[in-house]
Motif scaffolding. Structure first.
Motif, PDB file in Angstrom:
ATOM      1  N   ILE A  99       4.986  10.426   2.385  1.00 56.42           N
ATOM      2  CA  ILE A  99       4.571   9.365   1.338  1.00 56.42           C
ATOM      3  C   ILE A  99       5.164   7.918   1.723  1.00 56.42           C
ATOM      4  N   TYR A 100       4.322   7.006   2.484  1.00 56.58           N
ATOM      5  CA  TYR A 100       4.624   5.653   2.758  1.00 56.58           C
ATOM      6  C   TYR A 100       4.328   4.622   1.893  1.00 56.58           C
ATOM      7  N   ARG A 101       5.174   3.621   1.948  1.00 58.82           N
ATOM      8  CA  ARG A 101       4.938   2.469   1.249  1.00 58.82           C
ATOM      9  C   ARG A 101       5.064   1.317   2.450  1.00 58.82           C
ATOM     10  N   LEU A 102       3.867   0.557   2.207  1.00 55.36           N
ATOM     11  CA  LEU A 102       3.657  -0.451   3.540  1.00 55.36           C
ATOM     12  C   LEU A 102       3.377  -1.828   3.136  1.00 55.36           C
ATOM     13  N   LEU A 147       8.070  -0.005   4.509  1.00 60.54           N
ATOM     14  CA  LEU A 147       9.060  -0.375   3.280  1.00 60.54           C
ATOM     15  C   LEU A 147       9.939   0.699   2.841  1.00 60.54           C
ATOM     16  N   ASP A 148       9.205   1.943   2.592  1.00 57.98           N
ATOM     17  CA  ASP A 148       9.893   3.164   2.375  1.00 57.98           C
ATOM     18  C   ASP A 148       9.065   4.289   2.857  1.00 57.98           C
ATOM     19  N   ARG A 149       9.739   5.544   3.062  1.00 58.98           N
ATOM     20  CA  ARG A 149       9.093   6.704   3.457  1.00 58.98           C
ATOM     21  C   ARG A 149       9.694   7.980   2.731  1.00 58.98           C
ATOM     22  N   ALA A 151       0.930  -1.137   0.035  1.00 65.92           N
ATOM     23  CA  ALA A 151      -0.024   0.115   0.097  1.00 65.92           C
ATOM     24  C   ALA A 151       1.044   1.240  -0.278  1.00 65.92           C
ATOM     25  N   ILE A 152       0.415   2.345  -0.589  1.00 64.45           N
ATOM     26  CA  ILE A 152       1.281   3.575  -0.604  1.00 64.45           C
ATOM     27  C   ILE A 152       0.065   4.581  -0.305  1.00 64.45           C
TER      28      ILE A 152
END
Length: 202
Positions: A191-194, A164-166, A106-107
């Protein structure tokens, strides 16, 4: 294209299956279809935006995100995206859980209520702040669940969602070293990648 959508595009693999919640006029899905050969759907409730999606050739479903994603099976998508809608949802934690049920990743993007200007506005004026990323008065704002970056990461930890990323940016989606060093104080947009902690990784 909006800079935040460009950042999101970098996190989506070519030929991925993508679901875009609150897709607006379909700009992101249109870009991803042309540049990264993705397939997928947008979900939108505004009739004008739905017509814009159709004119772009974007597959769109009229649906209220707050009502969940029961019409999609588990693991139907590689990535589920939701930009600048988290703070306007009645049950944002339930929607993210649904995003990670129907998608492998999810982003999510949202404004940071912990930004220093917001804090200063409250202290100096004693009123709800108005800024480029939070432009509404308290009585007509669509934002009902404002949070800080730290709040969001506690929510992720408590629900077993792995970051995973921010990416932390200003209101115009520009990056900076200081924002990465003190994100909760200096960042305006996150902006988050989960993914789920128990999700299989490639």
């Amino acid at each position: 294209m909006r800079p935040d959508l460009d950042i999101i595009g970098r996190w989506i693999q070519p030929s991925a299956r993508v679901l875009d919640l609150g897709c607006g006029d379909g700009t992101l899905l249109d870009f991803l279809a042309r540049e990264r050969q993705v397939t997928g759907y947008g979900i939108e409730i505004d009739h004008d935006e739905i017509r814009a999606c159709i004119s772009r050739g974007v597959n769109v479903i009229e649906q209220d995100i707050d009502e969940g994603l029961r019409n999609f099976d588990n693991g139907s998508f590689d990535t589920v995206v939701m930009t600048q809608a988290l703070q306007a949802l009645h049950n944002p934690h339930l929607v993210i859980a649904e995003m990670l049920r129907v998608g492998r990743e999810a982003i999510v993007t949202f404004p940071n209520f912990g930004h220093w200007r917001t804090r200063a506005y409250l202290i100096l004026h004693g009123r709800m702040p108005i800024s480029e990323s939070l432009p509404h008065q308290w009585y007509d704002t669509p934002n009902i669940h404002l949070c800080t970056f730290r709040d969001f990461e506690v929510l992720c930890r408590d629900n077993g969602w792995r970051v995973l990323d921010r990416m932390v940016t200003d209101s115009r989606h520009r990056e900076g070293v200081l924002m990465q060093t003190l994100p909760n104080l200096l960042g305006e947009i996150a902006i988050y990648r989960l993914t789920r902690r128990d999700a299989d990784r490639p």
